[in-house]
Design a protein around this motif. Structure first.
Motif, mmCIF file in Angstrom:
data_model
loop_
_atom_site.group_PDB
_atom_site.id
_atom_site.type_symbol
_atom_site.label_atom_id
_atom_site.label_comp_id
_atom_site.label_asym_id
_atom_site.label_seq_id
_atom_site.Cartn_x
_atom_site.Cartn_y
_atom_site.Cartn_z
ATOM 1 N N GLY A 1 -50.566 -5.580 -96.205
ATOM 2 C CA GLY A 1 -49.426 -4.844 -95.666
ATOM 3 C C GLY A 1 -49.570 -3.340 -95.794
ATOM 4 O O GLY A 1 -49.370 -2.599 -94.822
ATOM 5 N N ALA A 2 -49.922 -2.862 -96.992
ATOM 6 C CA ALA A 2 -50.027 -1.417 -97.199
ATOM 7 C C ALA A 2 -51.152 -0.826 -96.364
ATOM 8 O O ALA A 2 -51.003 0.251 -95.757
ATOM 9 N N ARG A 3 -52.277 -1.517 -96.307
ATOM 10 C CA ARG A 3 -53.409 -1.030 -95.508
ATOM 11 C C ARG A 3 -53.052 -0.986 -94.030
ATOM 12 O O ARG A 3 -53.401 -0.030 -93.328
ATOM 13 N N MET A 4 -52.357 -1.990 -93.557
ATOM 14 C CA MET A 4 -51.936 -2.017 -92.157
ATOM 15 C C MET A 4 -51.010 -0.851 -91.843
ATOM 16 O O MET A 4 -51.181 -0.151 -90.826
ATOM 17 N N ARG A 5 -50.021 -0.639 -92.694
ATOM 18 C CA ARG A 5 -49.051 0.425 -92.419
ATOM 19 C C ARG A 5 -49.697 1.802 -92.467
ATOM 20 O O ARG A 5 -49.302 2.705 -91.732
ATOM 21 N N ALA A 6 -50.697 1.964 -93.315
ATOM 22 C CA ALA A 6 -51.396 3.251 -93.388
ATOM 23 C C ALA A 6 -52.212 3.528 -92.133
ATOM 24 O O ALA A 6 -52.501 4.690 -91.814
ATOM 25 N N ALA A 7 -52.574 2.474 -91.406
ATOM 26 C CA ALA A 7 -53.411 2.626 -90.208
ATOM 27 C C ALA A 7 -52.604 2.615 -88.926
ATOM 28 O O ALA A 7 -53.192 2.612 -87.836
ATOM 29 N N ARG A 8 -51.289 2.647 -88.997
ATOM 30 C CA ARG A 8 -50.475 2.569 -87.787
ATOM 31 C C ARG A 8 -50.731 3.777 -86.883
ATOM 32 O O ARG A 8 -51.206 4.826 -87.329
ATOM 33 N N VAL B 1 -51.765 -2.855 -80.568
ATOM 34 C CA VAL B 1 -50.999 -4.095 -80.636
ATOM 35 C C VAL B 1 -49.874 -3.911 -81.644
ATOM 36 O O VAL B 1 -49.871 -2.977 -82.441
ATOM 37 N N ASP B 2 -48.923 -4.823 -81.607
ATOM 38 C CA ASP B 2 -47.716 -4.677 -82.406
ATOM 39 C C ASP B 2 -47.545 -5.849 -83.364
ATOM 40 O O ASP B 2 -47.709 -7.008 -82.970
ATOM 41 N N GLU C 1 -47.304 -0.563 -84.979
ATOM 42 C CA GLU C 1 -48.262 -0.536 -83.887
ATOM 43 C C GLU C 1 -49.601 -0.085 -84.468
ATOM 44 O O GLU C 1 -49.682 0.921 -85.176
ATOM 45 N N ILE C 2 -50.661 -0.837 -84.172
ATOM 46 C CA ILE C 2 -51.965 -0.591 -84.763
ATOM 47 C C ILE C 2 -53.030 -0.942 -83.729
ATOM 48 O O ILE C 2 -52.812 -1.801 -82.870
ATOM 49 N N THR D 1 -38.864 6.747 -78.113
ATOM 50 C CA THR D 1 -39.460 5.435 -77.903
ATOM 51 C C THR D 1 -40.823 5.602 -77.241
ATOM 52 O O THR D 1 -41.167 6.686 -76.761
ATOM 53 N N THR D 2 -41.619 4.524 -77.234
ATOM 54 C CA THR D 2 -42.855 4.497 -76.452
ATOM 55 C C THR D 2 -42.892 3.203 -75.652
ATOM 56 O O THR D 2 -42.285 2.210 -76.033
ATOM 57 N N LEU D 3 -43.631 3.230 -74.562
ATOM 58 C CA LEU D 3 -43.714 2.051 -73.709
ATOM 59 C C LEU D 3 -44.411 0.902 -74.428
ATOM 60 O O LEU D 3 -44.038 -0.247 -74.274
ATOM 61 N N THR D 4 -45.425 1.209 -75.235
ATOM 62 C CA THR D 4 -46.192 0.150 -75.895
ATOM 63 C C THR D 4 -45.573 -0.325 -77.199
ATOM 64 O O THR D 4 -45.712 -1.488 -77.561
ATOM 65 N N GLY D 5 -44.893 0.558 -77.915
ATOM 66 C CA GLY D 5 -44.431 0.185 -79.247
ATOM 67 C C GLY D 5 -42.934 0.087 -79.433
ATOM 68 O O GLY D 5 -42.466 -0.381 -80.470
ATOM 69 N N GLY D 6 -42.153 0.553 -78.452
ATOM 70 C CA GLY D 6 -40.706 0.485 -78.580
ATOM 71 C C GLY D 6 -40.135 1.645 -79.358
ATOM 72 O O GLY D 6 -40.788 2.679 -79.549
ATOM 73 N N PRO D 7 -38.896 1.526 -79.841
ATOM 74 C CA PRO D 7 -38.232 2.622 -80.546
ATOM 75 C C PRO D 7 -39.055 3.106 -81.735
ATOM 76 O O PRO D 7 -39.585 2.307 -82.519
ATOM 77 N N ILE D 8 -39.164 4.417 -81.867
ATOM 78 C CA ILE D 8 -39.922 5.021 -82.962
ATOM 79 C C ILE D 8 -39.096 4.978 -84.240
ATOM 80 O O ILE D 8 -37.890 5.207 -84.238
ATOM 81 N N GLY D 9 -39.745 4.683 -85.358
ATOM 82 C CA GLY D 9 -39.078 4.689 -86.651
ATOM 83 C C GLY D 9 -38.603 3.339 -87.130
ATOM 84 O O GLY D 9 -37.930 3.253 -88.165
ATOM 85 N N THR D 10 -38.952 2.252 -86.434
ATOM 86 C CA THR D 10 -38.574 0.912 -86.883
ATOM 87 C C THR D 10 -39.606 0.398 -87.887
ATOM 88 O O THR D 10 -40.689 0.955 -88.017
ATOM 89 N N PRO D 11 -39.311 -0.708 -88.593
ATOM 90 C CA PRO D 11 -40.312 -1.277 -89.512
ATOM 91 C C PRO D 11 -41.529 -1.872 -88.803
ATOM 92 O O PRO D 11 -42.559 -2.110 -89.436
ATOM 93 N N ASP D 12 -41.430 -2.144 -87.489
ATOM 94 C CA ASP D 12 -42.565 -2.716 -86.768
ATOM 95 C C ASP D 12 -43.760 -1.771 -86.828
ATOM 96 O O ASP D 12 -43.597 -0.553 -86.915
#
Length: 373
Positions: free
Chosen positions: A58-65, A42-43, A100-101, A87-98
């Motif tokens: 926030g930090a825990r979430m980003r570490a588990a992406r 999910v995103d 995916e976890i 890019t990926t179909l599920t997460g979009g462009p790679i390298g954005t602040p969003d």
């Protein structure tokens, strides 16, 4: 206040954590015997990132992406049609602040943040009276607020008269998701195959040890959401004799204990609250996974509802919450309809994967430009 939440998913757990942080008492009732395992990636986007930061996660979430390297699209005979690391179909462009976890990772974090909650697994709301709630176990309680965060076919929403079958908007497709070992040799990668009447795909998880399988198909079919064995048989029948890796994917289905199958169906409710009862997340506005925004909406909606309940009398809080959330939810429902056509276009003309995916996620971000109070 004492708030009873029906549903221990992302929306319900996030609301519990946010209300506890504001000093309220929370009871969460969940029909499953424990936290639900599995689920797709999910995103978390835009203002939902800020919600996670405010919860201290926030930090825990980003570490588990998920940290995907890219994706490919193949033909039914296995021929690679396109491959990209942009890019990926599920997460979009790679390298954005969003971020995916995996859904179960995010749910576990939110449950930890809501550790002071009273959790009632294996139970459900059976009746809503004027001043009390009766659970299927026979227990009764008198909460100040009842929140239906119990998904597409919300029992609380139906008991309160807020939703019924007429509120459901089927989009004509279905998606099955489950976990199996990574016997495909994928390395932080996702790959999809388009068939005339559906799609098969998978992506890696848990340091490449697992893959999450996605099997989507079109059609007007009905099934009992409680009969998992029958659902699995239906998936085997629907994907029998398919090419590519589908036979190996079906071999992993029998032992999948986190399998779920759901219709791509939106919820279009005329109102989200009545009396002391209010709906949250998919129960109120299900956009379907085609929007790419369900988790973001759940987190943002939970934050807005918690904020308003802390700031105003209950009925005023419900009204303020719906005023803020409804335009965003409706925009993302429209986006899901557009994405249904866009994803089909991407899969049919694989050369358009990058351009269409960038367009997809730019539109998604625009749909959730909401400033948190």
């Amino acid at each position: 206040m004492h708030v009873l939440v029906s549903g221990a998913g992302i929306a319900g757990s996030a609301l519990a954590a946010l209300l506890l942080a504001r000093g309220h008492r929370v009871t969460v009732v969940e029909s499953a015997p424990g936290p639900r395992p599995g689920g797709q990636a999910v995103d978390v986007r835009g203002p939902a990132l800020e919600v996670m930061d405010r919860l201290g996660l926030g930090a825990r979430m980003r570490a588990a992406r998920t940290v995907m390297r890219g994706m490919s699209v193949v033909a039914p005979d296995g021929t690679e049609l396109t491959s990209t690391t942009e890019t990926t179909l599920t997460g979009g462009p790679i390298g954005t602040p969003d971020v995916e976890i995996l859904r179960d990772d995010l749910a576990a974090m939110l449950a930890d943040a809501a550790a002071g909650t009273e959790w009632c697994f294996g139970d459900r709301v059976a009746a809503l009276d004027d001043d009390r709630v009766r659970l299927a176990s026979g227990r009764t309680c008198e909460p100040d607020v009842v929140v239906g965060a119990d998904g597409l076919r919300s029992a609380v929403g139906r008991l309160a008269g807020l939703v019924d079958d007429d509120c459901l908007r089927p989009l004509g497709s279905h998606l099955a998701v489950y976990t199996m070992p990574n016997v495909f040799g994928l390395d932080r990668w996702q790959t999809f195959c388009r068939f005339p009447d559906g799609m098969a795909g998978l992506y890696t998880a848990r340091e490449n040890r697992e893959v999450r399988v996605n099997l989507g198909f079109e059609g007007d079919v009905e099934y009992d959401h409680r009969d998992v064995a029958a659902q699995k048989r239906m998936i085997v029948d629907a994907f029998a004799d398919r090419g590519w890796w589908v036979p190996r994917m079906l071999e992993g289905l029998a032992g999948a204990d986190d399998f779920y199958l759901a219709p791509m169906t939106q919820v279009v409710a005329q109102r989200w609250s009545t009396g002391r009862t209010v709906l949250l997340g998919d129960a109120a506005w299900c956009t379907t996974p085609l929007s790419g925004q369900g988790t973001t909406l759940a987190l943002v909606g939970a934050h807005l509802l918690a904020h308003e309940l802390d700031a105003r009398p209950v009925t005023e809080a419900f009204a303020a919450y719906e005023r803020r959330m409804r335009p965003v939810a409706e925009a993302d429902q429209r986006l899901a309809l557009e994405n249904s056509e866009r994803v089909a276009r991407m899969m049919t003309d694989a050369g358009q994967v990058v351009a269409d995916s960038d367009e997809h996620w730019s539109a998604t971000s625009a749909a959730t430009t909401l400033t948190l109070p």
